[in-house]
Scaffold this motif. Structure first.
Motif, short mmCIF file in Angstrom:
data_model
loop_
_atom_site.label_atom_id
_atom_site.label_comp_id
_atom_site.label_asym_id
_atom_site.label_seq_id
_atom_site.Cartn_x
_atom_site.Cartn_y
_atom_site.Cartn_z
N VAL A 198 0.85 -1.18 0.00
CA VAL A 198 0.00 0.00 0.00
C VAL A 198 0.89 1.24 0.00
O VAL A 198 1.80 1.35 0.81
CB VAL A 198 -0.94 0.03 1.22
N GLN A 199 0.63 2.15 -0.94
CA GLN A 199 1.36 3.40 -1.00
C GLN A 199 0.51 4.52 -0.42
O GLN A 199 -0.67 4.64 -0.76
CB GLN A 199 1.73 3.76 -2.44
N VAL A 200 1.07 5.32 0.46
CA VAL A 200 0.44 6.54 0.93
C VAL A 200 0.89 7.65 -0.01
O VAL A 200 2.03 8.11 0.06
CB VAL A 200 0.80 6.85 2.39
N LEU A 201 0.01 8.08 -0.91
CA LEU A 201 0.40 9.03 -1.95
C LEU A 201 0.45 10.46 -1.44
O LEU A 201 1.33 11.24 -1.82
CB LEU A 201 -0.58 8.94 -3.13
N GLN A 202 -0.49 10.82 -0.59
CA GLN A 202 -0.46 12.15 0.02
C GLN A 202 -1.39 12.17 1.22
O GLN A 202 -2.29 11.34 1.35
CB GLN A 202 -0.84 13.25 -0.98
N VAL B 256 -4.61 9.73 0.84
CA VAL B 256 -4.84 9.09 -0.45
C VAL B 256 -3.96 7.86 -0.54
O VAL B 256 -2.74 7.93 -0.33
CB VAL B 256 -4.52 10.04 -1.62
N LEU B 257 -4.56 6.70 -0.83
CA LEU B 257 -3.88 5.41 -0.84
C LEU B 257 -3.90 4.79 -2.22
O LEU B 257 -4.82 5.01 -3.00
CB LEU B 257 -4.55 4.44 0.14
N ARG B 258 -2.88 3.97 -2.49
CA ARG B 258 -2.87 3.15 -3.70
C ARG B 258 -2.54 1.71 -3.30
O ARG B 258 -1.53 1.46 -2.64
CB ARG B 258 -1.83 3.64 -4.71
N GLY B 259 -3.42 0.76 -3.66
CA GLY B 259 -3.17 -0.63 -3.31
C GLY B 259 -4.35 -1.51 -3.64
O GLY B 259 -5.42 -1.04 -4.01
N ALA C 150 -4.92 -5.37 0.73
CA ALA C 150 -3.84 -4.58 1.31
C ALA C 150 -4.38 -3.30 1.94
O ALA C 150 -3.94 -2.89 3.03
CB ALA C 150 -2.79 -4.25 0.25
N VAL C 151 -5.35 -2.65 1.28
CA VAL C 151 -5.94 -1.44 1.84
C VAL C 151 -6.71 -1.77 3.12
O VAL C 151 -6.69 -1.02 4.10
CB VAL C 151 -6.84 -0.75 0.81
N ALA C 152 -7.40 -2.91 3.14
CA ALA C 152 -8.10 -3.34 4.35
C ALA C 152 -7.11 -3.57 5.49
O ALA C 152 -7.36 -3.20 6.64
CB ALA C 152 -8.90 -4.61 4.07
N GLN C 153 -5.94 -4.17 5.17
CA GLN C 153 -4.91 -4.39 6.18
C GLN C 153 -4.39 -3.06 6.71
O GLN C 153 -4.21 -2.88 7.92
CB GLN C 153 -3.76 -5.20 5.60
N TRP C 154 -4.15 -2.11 5.80
CA TRP C 154 -3.71 -0.78 6.21
C TRP C 154 -4.73 -0.14 7.14
O TRP C 154 -4.38 0.44 8.18
CB TRP C 154 -3.50 0.09 4.98
N ALA C 155 -6.01 -0.23 6.77
CA ALA C 155 -7.06 0.37 7.58
C ALA C 155 -7.11 -0.24 8.98
O ALA C 155 -7.26 0.47 9.97
CB ALA C 155 -8.40 0.20 6.88
N ALA C 156 -6.96 -1.56 9.05
CA ALA C 156 -6.95 -2.23 10.35
C ALA C 156 -5.77 -1.76 11.19
O ALA C 156 -5.90 -1.53 12.41
CB ALA C 156 -6.91 -3.74 10.16
N GLN C 157 -4.61 -1.58 10.57
CA GLN C 157 -3.42 -1.10 11.29
C GLN C 157 -3.62 0.32 11.82
O GLN C 157 -3.06 0.69 12.85
CB GLN C 157 -2.20 -1.14 10.37
N GLN C 158 -4.41 1.11 11.10
CA GLN C 158 -4.67 2.49 11.52
C GLN C 158 -5.82 2.61 12.51
O GLN C 158 -6.16 3.71 12.93
CB GLN C 158 -4.95 3.36 10.29
N GLY C 159 -6.44 1.47 12.87
CA GLY C 159 -7.49 1.49 13.88
C GLY C 159 -8.90 1.51 13.35
O GLY C 159 -9.84 1.68 14.11
N PHE C 160 -9.11 1.35 12.04
CA PHE C 160 -10.46 1.25 11.51
C PHE C 160 -11.12 -0.02 12.02
O PHE C 160 -10.49 -1.07 12.09
CB PHE C 160 -10.43 1.19 9.98
#
Length: 321
Positions: free
Chosen positions: A113-117, A128-131, A135-145
């Motif tokens: 997952v890329q954090v573009l800005q 803004v994410l790219r993935g 992978a985006v779901a994993q990122w969201a879980a890591q951020q506390g979603f």
């Protein structure tokens, strides 16, 4: 180059506990039912080469932190504060009444997952994410979603067409400091180049009971009368040249100077049980017809229907222009 201007305003009733945050316009809604989407309103306008996608988050929650993930049709070049009352003006047009500082540290990205800005807009942190969907779901879980069980599959539905997503996190303490109150909206504008425009609808049913009805308003501004492809729950209510008064009013809002001097106005209403909301709205402009693939449709046997002029399209995948 033409431009697709998408303005998405989301009316929300959201809560999240323990520092987590739940999704607003889409897939990340608390499984206990404490978080729910009230109604979504979208303006999509196509003119002069660039897409403007404006999302206004209206919060009604006692909690300290919650947010949203929204699929995007392409990568945005800028993210900034949007117009304050554009959608309210459009609602009045069809239902007239009588009488910025980026954070110092970007969040850590999950693998692939890329954090573009990332920018701060009032009490919102917008990323803004790219993935891919998983992978985006994993990122969201890591951020506390707080993820519902259908989160990965819904995000995969969109990642097959576009790997870009918008994550917005709301901080109540910052809202209080800025004198924002429950029900106040925070508009966000994204500038997005795109060749095959579509409006996300399927994600509005994520995390809902299968028989819960999803309601949404969709406004389109295009150079001419567009061709549209969508499922049975979306009904065309108004189709006519936009009035000069409306366009002048919209152009007077913050960051809305791109609104053209003339345009065609289409107004659609969505009312569909969540279990049946498995497609998006594809928009055909400049002589191009929308494709079934642009709706993300998963229904077996779905086919393009002939052009229709009816205000309320029939069951199936109507194409009206």
């Amino acid at each position: 180059m033409r431009r697709m201007v998408l303005v998405l305003v989301v009316a929300l009733g959201m809560v999240a506990a323990g520092g987590t945050y739940a999704a607003a316009c889409g897939d990340l809604v608390a499984a206990n039912g404490a978080v729910h989407l009230v109604r979504t309103t979208t303006l999509a306008a196509y003119h002069d080469g660039v897409e403007h996608y404006v999302t206004s988050f209206q919060f009604e929650s006692p909690e300290q932190s919650f947010g949203s993930i929204i699929p995007l049709p392409a990568a945005p070049t800028t993210v900034e504060r949007g117009g304050s009352w554009t959608l309210q003006r459009l609602e009045r047009e069809v239902s007239p009444v009588v009488l910025d500082v980026p954070p110092d540290v970007l969040p850590a990205a999950a693998a692939n997952v890329q954090v573009l800005q990332q920018v701060q807009i009032d009490a919102l942190t917008v990323t803004v994410l790219r993935g891919g969907g998983a992978a985006v779901a994993q990122w969201a879980a890591q951020q506390g979603f707080t993820l519902t069980k259908d989160t990965p599959s819904v995000l995969d539905f969109y990642a097959r067409r576009s790997p870009y997503f918008l994550a917005a996190r709301y901080d109540a303490a910052s809202a209080v400091a800025r004198n924002l109150h429950s029900g106040d909206g925070i508009p966000v504008e994204l500038t997005i180049p795109v060749s095959r425009p579509w409006v996300p609808l399927h994600i509005l049913g994520a995390g809902k009971d299968t028989d819960e009805v999803v309601n949404a308003d969709v406004f389109l501004l295009t150079d001419g009368k567009p061709s549209l492809l969508a499922g049975a729950g979306l009904h065309l209510r108004k189709s006519e040249p936009a009035s000069t008064t409306l366009l002048d009013d919209l152009r007077g809002d913050q960051n809305m100077g791109w609104v053209p001097a003339s345009a065609y106005l289409s107004y659609l209403q969505l009312s569909e049980p969540a279990a049946h909301l498995d497609d998006d709205l594809a928009i055909g402009v400049n002589g191009h017809q929308p494709r079934l693939v642009d709706t993300g449709a998963t229904r077996r046997g779905a086919v393009d229907a002939p052009t229709l002029a009816a205000v309320s399209p029939p069951i199936g995948f109507p194409l009206f222009g």
